[in-house]
Design an enzyme around this catalytic site. Structure first.
Site, PDB file in Angstrom:
ATOM      1  N   HIS A 135       2.566  -7.616   5.006  1.00  0.00           N
ATOM      2  CA  HIS A 135       3.330  -6.368   4.897  1.00  0.00           C
ATOM      3  C   HIS A 135       2.680  -5.245   5.705  1.00  0.00           C
ATOM      4  O   HIS A 135       1.628  -4.730   5.340  1.00  0.00           O
ATOM      5  CB  HIS A 135       3.427  -5.993   3.412  1.00  0.00           C
ATOM      6  CG  HIS A 135       4.315  -4.834   3.134  1.00  0.00           C
ATOM      7  ND1 HIS A 135       3.962  -3.800   2.298  1.00  0.00           N
ATOM      8  CD2 HIS A 135       5.553  -4.527   3.581  1.00  0.00           C
ATOM      9  CE1 HIS A 135       4.942  -2.920   2.237  1.00  0.00           C
ATOM     10  NE2 HIS A 135       5.919  -3.339   3.013  1.00  0.00           N
TER      11      HIS A 135
ATOM     12  N   SER B  39       9.359  -5.672   1.788  1.00  0.00           N
ATOM     13  CA  SER B  39       8.724  -4.623   0.974  1.00  0.00           C
ATOM     14  C   SER B  39       9.007  -4.832  -0.502  1.00  0.00           C
ATOM     15  O   SER B  39       8.257  -4.356  -1.341  1.00  0.00           O
ATOM     16  CB  SER B  39       9.288  -3.250   1.344  1.00  0.00           C
ATOM     17  OG  SER B  39       8.880  -2.868   2.603  1.00  0.00           O
TER      18      SER B  39
ATOM     19  N   ASN C 191       3.238   0.499  -2.588  1.00  0.00           N
ATOM     20  CA  ASN C 191       4.520   0.969  -3.111  1.00  0.00           C
ATOM     21  C   ASN C 191       4.552   1.030  -4.639  1.00  0.00           C
ATOM     22  O   ASN C 191       5.459   1.608  -5.224  1.00  0.00           O
ATOM     23  CB  ASN C 191       5.673   0.107  -2.589  1.00  0.00           C
ATOM     24  CG  ASN C 191       6.055   0.513  -1.172  1.00  0.00           C
ATOM     25  OD1 ASN C 191       5.784   1.648  -0.754  1.00  0.00           O
ATOM     26  ND2 ASN C 191       6.642  -0.392  -0.420  1.00  0.00           N
TER      27      ASN C 191
ATOM     28  N   GLU D  63      -0.932  -5.347   4.038  1.00  0.00           N
ATOM     29  CA  GLU D  63      -1.096  -6.035   2.756  1.00  0.00           C
ATOM     30  C   GLU D  63      -0.806  -7.518   2.978  1.00  0.00           C
ATOM     31  O   GLU D  63       0.215  -7.868   3.573  1.00  0.00           O
ATOM     32  CB  GLU D  63      -0.129  -5.458   1.712  1.00  0.00           C
ATOM     33  CG  GLU D  63      -0.453  -4.023   1.318  1.00  0.00           C
ATOM     34  CD  GLU D  63       0.540  -3.416   0.319  1.00  0.00           C
ATOM     35  OE1 GLU D  63       0.128  -2.574  -0.489  1.00  0.00           O
ATOM     36  OE2 GLU D  63       1.748  -3.772   0.363  1.00  0.00           O
TER      37      GLU D  63
HETATM   38  P1  NAI Z   1      15.698  -2.760  10.983  1.00  0.00           P
HETATM   39  O1  NAI Z   1      17.064  -2.573  10.454  1.00  0.00           O
HETATM   40  O2  NAI Z   1      15.114  -1.703  11.857  1.00  0.00           O
HETATM   41  O3  NAI Z   1      15.635  -4.140  11.800  1.00  0.00           O
HETATM   42  C1  NAI Z   1      16.133  -5.360  11.321  1.00  0.00           C
HETATM   43  C2  NAI Z   1      16.497  -6.238  12.527  1.00  0.00           C
HETATM   44  O4  NAI Z   1      16.770  -7.558  12.042  1.00  0.00           O
HETATM   45  C3  NAI Z   1      17.737  -5.771  13.280  1.00  0.00           C
HETATM   46  O5  NAI Z   1      17.449  -5.670  14.657  1.00  0.00           O
HETATM   47  C4  NAI Z   1      18.776  -6.897  13.021  1.00  0.00           C
HETATM   48  O6  NAI Z   1      19.615  -7.142  14.138  1.00  0.00           O
HETATM   49  C5  NAI Z   1      17.858  -8.086  12.779  1.00  0.00           C
HETATM   50  N1  NAI Z   1      18.474  -9.160  11.979  1.00  0.00           N
HETATM   51  C6  NAI Z   1      19.271  -9.020  10.881  1.00  0.00           C
HETATM   52  N2  NAI Z   1      19.600 -10.241  10.410  1.00  0.00           N
HETATM   53  C7  NAI Z   1      19.003 -11.155  11.220  1.00  0.00           C
HETATM   54  C8  NAI Z   1      18.964 -12.573  11.245  1.00  0.00           C
HETATM   55  N3  NAI Z   1      19.616 -13.285  10.316  1.00  0.00           N
HETATM   56  N4  NAI Z   1      18.248 -13.191  12.201  1.00  0.00           N
HETATM   57  C9  NAI Z   1      17.570 -12.458  13.138  1.00  0.00           C
HETATM   58  N5  NAI Z   1      17.582 -11.108  13.180  1.00  0.00           N
HETATM   59  C10 NAI Z   1      18.299 -10.478  12.220  1.00  0.00           C
HETATM   60  O7  NAI Z   1      14.757  -3.036   9.699  1.00  0.00           O
HETATM   61  P2  NAI Z   1      13.210  -2.673   9.484  1.00  0.00           P
HETATM   62  O8  NAI Z   1      13.082  -1.291   8.983  1.00  0.00           O
HETATM   63  O9  NAI Z   1      12.455  -3.079  10.698  1.00  0.00           O
HETATM   64  O10 NAI Z   1      12.832  -3.642   8.248  1.00  0.00           O
HETATM   65  C11 NAI Z   1      12.723  -5.029   8.391  1.00  0.00           C
HETATM   66  C12 NAI Z   1      11.984  -5.610   7.218  1.00  0.00           C
HETATM   67  O11 NAI Z   1      10.708  -4.993   7.096  1.00  0.00           O
HETATM   68  C13 NAI Z   1      12.635  -5.475   5.853  1.00  0.00           C
HETATM   69  O12 NAI Z   1      12.356  -6.629   5.097  1.00  0.00           O
HETATM   70  C14 NAI Z   1      11.944  -4.269   5.261  1.00  0.00           C
HETATM   71  O13 NAI Z   1      11.945  -4.297   3.846  1.00  0.00           O
HETATM   72  C15 NAI Z   1      10.539  -4.448   5.798  1.00  0.00           C
HETATM   73  N6  NAI Z   1       9.730  -3.230   5.897  1.00  0.00           N
HETATM   74  C16 NAI Z   1      10.238  -2.054   6.380  1.00  0.00           C
HETATM   75  C17 NAI Z   1       9.432  -0.928   6.511  1.00  0.00           C
HETATM   76  C18 NAI Z   1       9.988   0.343   7.060  1.00  0.00           C
HETATM   77  O14 NAI Z   1       9.344   1.407   6.868  1.00  0.00           O
HETATM   78  N7  NAI Z   1      11.112   0.341   7.760  1.00  0.00           N
HETATM   79  C19 NAI Z   1       8.024  -0.945   6.105  1.00  0.00           C
HETATM   80  C20 NAI Z   1       7.545  -2.251   5.703  1.00  0.00           C
HETATM   81  C21 NAI Z   1       8.393  -3.314   5.567  1.00  0.00           C
END
Ligand code: NAI
Length: 390
Positions: A137, A116, A187, A149
């Site tokens: 995105h 993001s 955003n 996006e």
């Molecule tokens: P989350 O915390 O729910 O999930 C992240 C996952 O990645 C976890 O299960 C973790 O174990 C895993 N992980 C961490 N390091 C790792 C690695 N080195 N190799 C493999 N797996 C690994 O996070 P979320 O909210 O799903 O966000 C993920 C990405 O998406 C971020 O870049 C965030 O900026 C982006 N994003 C989030 C949104 C949201 O509303 N939550 C919306 C759009 C984008």
């Protein structure tokens, strides 16, 4: 097509569901076995709910689940044609993961990030063949929000861009192309929805429910700014604002608010902690802490002023995004209606209000405050002079 997903948290799990529903063979990888199990269990729950609502049948549930496998090693993603990464928002960690992935895949495999706030160029720079990297995105929850996006970096090849545009459309999503700039479209353009509402509140011009109601009742927004900030969480929403502010070299238009910072510091994160701008009991909003101002004609006038001020700041931001070629006018409007459910595209709204209205409102704010925050976009001014429309 085989799709790899790295990170099985909120976003990765949602994206996996979208790709599997579209008929792709999906492999989900996470460093945490627990996260993989949770992802698998949650998908099962989501699909059972869809059966209850009669949106899908048993066979469809089995087909979607049959399309997804959960893998414990990044090497298992070697044959993925497209891999989407959705892990923690940390540049070094993402770059390391991208390098590991590149080492086990063929040269024409596409590698995408769901980031993001990081630039796609900085993530791509870690690879030997950065032209294969692109931003894809999604919005949360990915299976429900239509918008995606698509962000080509300076390094991204045209072939990769075109392939991804087609894939996103095949997945029945609304793809919009955005320049690799902070906040991409949504955003960035949405910042005044929060920032200007906070500013009006901080100036003591209106209380929280009055501002929320003005946006909902007069503006047709589904949630007011304060309700929405509580919903998103002040940790997340404040961080996005702060990141956009820093990334834009401290442009005062994006200045974060102390009011929200204090809530974040206090741990009053909104709905998820039970308190924020409002209190929440059993997950329901409790407005008793904020009795509304008296209603009446003065109140109607105030509500209109609040809506106009926030709306013109949003329109100005959307116009400036077009002025700076962040995206096309059509994509800017689609982004706000399909990514954050705005009742109308902001540029369409500008046409309805008239360019003269927009310019006059911006200039009157500027004359009142003399802050750069309220500078009118040169595009609005030019269009007003030339009698043009978006
Ligand atoms: P989350 O915390 O729910 O999930 C992240 C996952 O990645 C976890 O299960 C973790 O174990 C895993 N992980 C961490 N390091 C790792 C690695 N080195 N190799 C493999 N797996 C690994 O996070 P979320 O909210 O799903 O966000 C993920 C990405 O998406 C971020 O870049 C965030 O900026 C982006 N994003 C989030 C949104 C949201 O509303 N939550 C919306 C759009 C984008």
């Amino acid at each position: 097509m085989t799709v790899g997903i790295i990170g099985s948290g909120t976003m990765g799990s949602g994206i996996a569901q979208v790709a599997a529903t579209a008929g792709c063979s999906v492999k989900v990888y996470d460093t945490s076995q627990e996260a993989l199990t949770t992802s698998e269990d949650k998908l099962n729950e989501v699909l059972l709910r869809l059966i209850e609502k009669e949106r899908i049948d048993d066979a469809e549930k089995n087909r979607i689940q049959g399309n997804i496998s959960y893998v414990a090693s990044i090497q298992d993603l070697a044959d993925a044609d497209l891999t989407i990464e959705a892990i923690i928002e940390n540049l070094e960690v993402k770059q390391k993961v991208f390098r590991e992935l590149e080492a086990c895949q063929t040269k024409d495999a596409i590698i995408a990030s769901n980031t993001s706030s990081l630039s796609i160029a900085s993530i791509a720079s870690a690879l030997e063949n950065p032209e294969r990297v692109i931003g894809i995105h999604f919005f949360n929850p990915a299976p429900l929000m239509p918008l995606v996006e698509i962000i080509p970096a300076v390094q991204t090849s045209t072939t990769v861009k075109e392939k991804v545009v087609k894939i996103i459309s095949d997945w029945k999503k609304v793809g919009v192309l955005a320049k690799d700039t902070p906040g991409f479209i949504v955003n960035r353009v949405a910042r005044p929805f929060y920032g200007e509402a906070l500013r009006i509140y901080e100036e003591g011009k209106a209380d929280i429910p009055t501002i929320d109601n003005a946006l909902k009742e007069l503006g047709g927004f589904r949630m007011g700014p304060f309700e929405l900030m509580d919903f998103i969480g002040h940790d997340v929403n404040y961080t996005v604002t702060e990141t956009v502010f820093k990334e834009f070299y401290y442009d005062p238009r994006y200045k974060p608010s102390f009011t929200q910072k204090r809530l974040k510091e206090a741990g009053y994160l909104g709905r998820k902690t039970g308190n924020g701008f409002y209190d929440y009991k059993d997950g329901k909003i409790d407005k008793s802490r904020h009795p509304e101002l008296d209603s009446g004609s003065h109140q109607d006038n105030l509500s209109q002023q609040i809506l106009d001020r926030i709306l013109v700041m949003l329109i100005n931001e959307a116009a400036d995004a077009l002025f700076l070629n962040i995206a096309t006018a059509k994509d800017i409007d689609l982004a706000m209606t399909k990514g954050v459910n705005y009742p109308k595209g902001l540029l369409t709204w500008a046409n309805e209000k008239g360019m003269d209205w927009c310019v006059k409102k911006m200039d009157s704010l500027y004359n009142e405050y003399h802050e750069d925050r309220y500078r009118c976009s040169p595009l609005l001014r030019k269009m007003d002079k030339e009698g043009d429309r978006f």
